[in-house]
Design a protein around this motif. Structure first.
Motif, PDB file in Angstrom:
ATOM      1  N   GLY A 102      -4.963   7.532  31.664  1.00  0.00           N
ATOM      2  CA  GLY A 102      -6.253   7.422  30.993  1.00  0.00           C
ATOM      3  C   GLY A 102      -6.483   8.535  29.994  1.00  0.00           C
ATOM      4  N   ARG A 106      -7.659   9.315  25.261  1.00  0.00           N
ATOM      5  CA  ARG A 106      -8.856  10.083  24.940  1.00  0.00           C
ATOM      6  C   ARG A 106      -8.490  11.262  24.043  1.00  0.00           C
ATOM      7  N   PHE A 347     -13.046   9.569  36.669  1.00  0.00           N
ATOM      8  CA  PHE A 347     -12.553   9.447  35.300  1.00  0.00           C
ATOM      9  C   PHE A 347     -11.518  10.513  34.962  1.00  0.00           C
TER      10      PHE A 347
END
Length: 424
Positions: A102, A106, A347
């Protein structure tokens, strides 16, 4: 009928185990003291010159639970079931992998790619599988320190998959001898969850059934076999499975997919069997190997119930068994916590910092303690696992619940944290 008590002399030489009654008498008379709680070991106050009787350690390695048994001659004097945490390790690695993937999408700080750390050594095993090998070896070495073990017997493979697909690979005598049918039937029962493949009936006699009937060209390969209850087997007869399940397309799809899918637990066992065997040989003791089919044959012949530790006692050549215990030690691997210094949310962002100091007032979270409180609102005696704080105010998790606010001054050690939970 609990496990026999393991005994050491004053020089820590392992001696013959004794019954709980004899151990209780030695402790009361002051001739021995408690050396370890799990497994329960006592140490004598004097040296013993005589040689102890030989003992045999037997293992039944499983993907989730491993059976352990100590035999003195034909007597089973100690039993244990070791529950692994391979799935927990796998889930933790997948969670970490998801967080890292993830972060790639980003706008975080750039880190140069490192590709040289991806080289795997010969014989590499996944961490969830390597854990099984290491945990079993830990308990083998631990029991060797407390019992006069002279040889080890282990179940090398639960199902001989090559022999199942090609019976000629190990000789026709292997398939048509005394063990005929045990390897195939045990594999199919495990693969189909001991349920009828067609109606999912449980706790009924199950028969081996050909998915594609032999009358129409079906083979005896393991991928063409399933287990079915007698009514379904008779109703299907010599029909092809597509014809028999014309009105049940969902069941047909599930059966065809499950027939081709290998047994996950058997794959895990087969992946680690030789690594475990080689590590056991490094102990210097004679190691004897046997198959799961022979284990089941011995257990059925001796009319013993299906448990992991009794399966371990039935591994290899067994003529007769006298079970002296019916209360095995249940061992569950929990690990030593995490080395992660920075906790993250779901997250992947940092939320908290973990301190490096784990021991407070001489105690560590996870120790088993006894707290004798003689005054105040918490009056009483509490035994359980402790949750430590730097302030010295501990919580104790007992069988009846969690007790908070116990001072460290009232606590005494029973068993220090070693990465396992114990029960009977």
């Amino acid at each position: 009928m609990s496990n026999f008590i393991l005994v050491l002399d004053t020089n820590r030489k392992p001696l013959n185990p004794c019954t709980p009654g004899i151990a209780r008498g030695l402790l009361k008379s002051g001739k021995a003291r408690v050396f370890r709680r799990f497994p329960f070991v006592i140490i004598l106050n004097k040296a013993v010159l005589s040689s102890p009787a030989q003992m045999q350690l037997k293992l039944d390695p499983g993907s989730k639970t491993t059976g352990i048994a100590l035999l003195q001659g034909e007597q089973v004097v100690f039993g244990a079931e070791l529950t692994h945490r391979g799935q927990q390790i796998k889930n933790a690695l997948e969670s970490r992998r998801a967080l890292r993937r993830g972060r790639r999408s980003r706008k975080t700080r750039y880190r140069k790619p490192r590709f040289l750390n991806r080289t795997r050594q010969c014989g590499w095993l996944a961490p969830s599988l390597q854990h099984r090998v290491e945990t079993i070896l830990t308990w083998v070495n631990r029991l060797r320190r407390y019992a006069p073990i002279t040889n080890i017997s282990t179940e090398l493979v639960r199902f001989d998959m090559l022999a199942l697909d090609n019976p000629e690979i190990s000789g026709i005598e292997y398939q048509q001898g005394t063990l005929f049918g045990y390897e195939v039937r045990e594999y199919l029962l495990a693969k189909w969850d001991r349920k009828c493949a067609y109606c999912s009936a449980e706790n009924v006699p199950l028969q081996i059934e050909h998915i594609h009937p032999k009358a129409k060209g079906g083979t005896n390969r393991i991928s063409n076999l399933c287990v079915a209850c007698e009514p379904c087997n008779i109703k299907k007869g010599t029909q092809d499975v597509e014809v028999f399940l014309t009105k049940k397309p969902d069941v047909l799809k599930r059966i065809l997919a499950q027939a081709k899918r290998p047994l996950k637990d058997a794959s895990a066992v087969n992946s680690t069997r030789w690594a475990l065997m080689n590590r056991l040989k490094q102990t210097g003791l004679p190691v004897l190997a046997a198959s799961g089919g022979k284990t089941k044959f011995n257990r059925c012949r001796l009319l013993l119930p299906k448990t992991h530790w009794l399966d371990a006692a039935c591994v290899g050549e067994v003529e007769q068994l006298e079970v002296k215990t019916t209360q095995p030690l249940l061992i569950k691997a929990t690990g030593h916590g995490t080395r992660q210094m920075c906790g993250t949310d779901r997250f992947g962002f940092p939320t908290r910092h973990r301190k490096t100091i784990q021991i407070h007032k001489g105690f560590q979270t996870g120790d088993i303690v006894k707290a004798a409180v003689r005054e105040g609102k918490k009056f009483g005696t509490y035994v359980g696992r402790v949750l430590c704080r730097a302030t010295g105010s501990f919580d104790i998790a007992t069988k009846s619940g969690r007790v908070a606010g116990i001072s460290h001054k009232f606590c005494t050690h029973i068993h220090r944290k070693d990465g396992y939970n114990y029960a009977y």
